[in-house]
Scaffold this motif. Structure first.
Motif, short mmCIF file in Angstrom:
data_model
loop_
_atom_site.label_atom_id
_atom_site.label_comp_id
_atom_site.label_asym_id
_atom_site.label_seq_id
_atom_site.Cartn_x
_atom_site.Cartn_y
_atom_site.Cartn_z
N ARG A 1 0.88 -1.17 0.00
CA ARG A 1 0.00 0.00 0.00
C ARG A 1 0.91 1.22 0.00
N PHE A 2 0.64 2.16 -0.89
CA PHE A 2 1.48 3.37 -0.92
C PHE A 2 0.62 4.61 -1.11
N LYS A 3 1.07 5.70 -0.51
CA LYS A 3 0.35 6.97 -0.61
C LYS A 3 1.15 7.97 -1.42
N ILE A 4 0.45 8.78 -2.22
CA ILE A 4 1.11 9.86 -2.95
C ILE A 4 0.43 11.17 -2.62
N ASP A 5 1.20 12.26 -2.70
CA ASP A 5 0.65 13.58 -2.46
C ASP A 5 0.13 14.17 -3.78
N PRO A 6 -0.45 15.39 -3.76
CA PRO A 6 -1.01 15.96 -4.99
C PRO A 6 0.00 16.15 -6.12
N GLU A 7 1.30 16.20 -5.79
CA GLU A 7 2.33 16.34 -6.83
C GLU A 7 2.82 14.99 -7.34
N GLY A 8 2.28 13.91 -6.78
CA GLY A 8 2.68 12.58 -7.23
C GLY A 8 3.85 12.00 -6.47
N LYS A 9 4.30 12.65 -5.41
CA LYS A 9 5.40 12.15 -4.61
C LYS A 9 4.92 11.08 -3.65
N VAL A 10 5.65 9.95 -3.56
CA VAL A 10 5.29 8.88 -2.64
C VAL A 10 5.67 9.29 -1.22
N VAL A 11 4.68 9.29 -0.33
CA VAL A 11 4.93 9.76 1.03
C VAL A 11 4.85 8.65 2.06
N ASN A 12 4.36 7.47 1.66
CA ASN A 12 4.30 6.36 2.63
C ASN A 12 4.16 5.04 1.88
N VAL A 13 4.84 4.00 2.41
CA VAL A 13 4.75 2.65 1.85
C VAL A 13 4.64 1.66 3.01
N ASP A 14 3.63 0.77 2.97
CA ASP A 14 3.52 -0.27 3.98
C ASP A 14 2.82 -1.48 3.37
N GLN A 15 2.65 -2.52 4.17
CA GLN A 15 2.07 -3.78 3.68
C GLN A 15 0.94 -4.26 4.58
N ARG A 16 0.20 -3.33 5.15
CA ARG A 16 -0.96 -3.72 5.97
C ARG A 16 -1.97 -4.46 5.11
N PRO A 17 -2.47 -5.62 5.55
CA PRO A 17 -3.39 -6.40 4.72
C PRO A 17 -4.76 -5.74 4.55
N LYS A 18 -5.30 -5.90 3.35
CA LYS A 18 -6.65 -5.43 3.05
C LYS A 18 -7.18 -6.26 1.88
N SER A 19 -8.31 -6.94 2.07
CA SER A 19 -8.88 -7.77 1.01
C SER A 19 -9.70 -6.90 0.06
N LEU A 20 -9.23 -6.76 -1.16
CA LEU A 20 -9.98 -5.98 -2.14
C LEU A 20 -11.20 -6.75 -2.65
N LEU A 21 -11.06 -8.06 -2.79
CA LEU A 21 -12.21 -8.85 -3.23
C LEU A 21 -13.37 -8.70 -2.25
N GLU A 22 -13.09 -8.87 -0.98
CA GLU A 22 -14.14 -8.75 0.02
C GLU A 22 -14.61 -7.31 0.17
N THR A 23 -13.73 -6.34 -0.08
CA THR A 23 -14.09 -4.93 0.04
C THR A 23 -15.22 -4.58 -0.89
N PHE A 24 -15.08 -4.88 -2.19
CA PHE A 24 -16.15 -4.46 -3.08
C PHE A 24 -17.35 -5.41 -3.05
N ARG A 25 -17.16 -6.66 -2.66
CA ARG A 25 -18.30 -7.56 -2.51
C ARG A 25 -19.22 -7.10 -1.38
N SER A 26 -18.63 -6.87 -0.21
CA SER A 26 -19.43 -6.46 0.95
C SER A 26 -20.00 -5.06 0.76
N SER A 27 -19.25 -4.20 0.08
CA SER A 27 -19.73 -2.83 -0.16
C SER A 27 -21.01 -2.85 -0.97
#
Length: 228
Positions: free
Chosen positions: A179-205
């Protein structure tokens, strides 16, 4: 006697002016060559001409029969995957099905492709967090598969944001690669590997009346804007 009739070869008289002109032409030709080199574009290391801002790749061993899938979610909640290859600024440029119908056409003949790779490009700057997941869609061998995920920032020069390996071991296995975050200029400001299920995210949503369609991985707002 024979020389009186011009039958013997004679040396040509030395012409210093002609020699100087010939040497001058050689110098001019050399200078012209140097000028061409000077005006040609420089091949700068790390410089990539690309319309994409980020390049995300998933690789697993060549000729492997298993099918792995790349899922990428943007800060707006859009997800690019094999059922919806374009979502917001995300584009799934290559969907690899493993050993299932993975061919290229050469001279009219189907040739099995050994390459196992999926590619997602991010073609615009949208500030916030991006989630990159991998799903083991079909496990045919019954053995764990080692895969690698790389995230590269392309502009203004190539920069590796993340590059790591991990293992998937059964059909349906889903892992968050990064998982990585970028600011409005496109600069990467954070990188981590916290788990998040995308399949379950949009199914349950979608089941709970949320904003994401599991059939496409696109938010209702985005779909509404496209229709309008």
């Amino acid at each position: 006697m024979m020389d009186d009739f011009g039958l013997y070869p004679r040396e040509e008289p030395f012409d210093p002016l002609g020699v100087m002109l010939f040497k001058a032409l050689q110098v001019i030709a050399f200078l012209f060559f140097l000028a061409l080199l000077a005006v040609s574009p420089d091949a700068k290391e790390g410089k990539i001409d690309s319309k994409a801002e980020f390049l995300i790749t998933l690789d697993w061993p060549d000729n492997h029969p298993d099918d792995l899938d790349l899922f990428v979610q943007d800060p707006a909640g859009n997800i690019a995957w094999y059922r919806h290859r374009e979502a917001g600024f995300l584009t799934l440029d290559r969907d690899d099905r493993g050993g299932a119908n993975n061919f290229i056409i050469v001279a009219g003949k189907k040739i099995a492709s050994p390459i196992r790779e999926e590619i997602v490009t991010v073609r615009g700057i949208l500030a916030g967090e991006y989630v990159v997941n991998v799903s083991h869609f079909v496990a045919t061998t019954g053995e764990p598969v080692t895969a690698s995920v790389k995230v590269q920032k392309l502009n203004p020069t190539a920069q590796v944001v993340f590059d790591n390996k991990f293992t998937l071991d059964h059909t349906g296995d889903e892992k968050t690669a990064v998982r990585f975050k970028i600011d409005p200029e496109g600069k990467v400001v954070n990188v981590d590997q916290r788990p998040k299920s995308l399949l379950e995210t949009f199914r349950s949503s979608w089941r709970n009346g949320g904003d994401l369609d599991p059939r496409t991985g696109v938010s209702k707002n985005t779909a509404r804007i496209r229709r309008d």
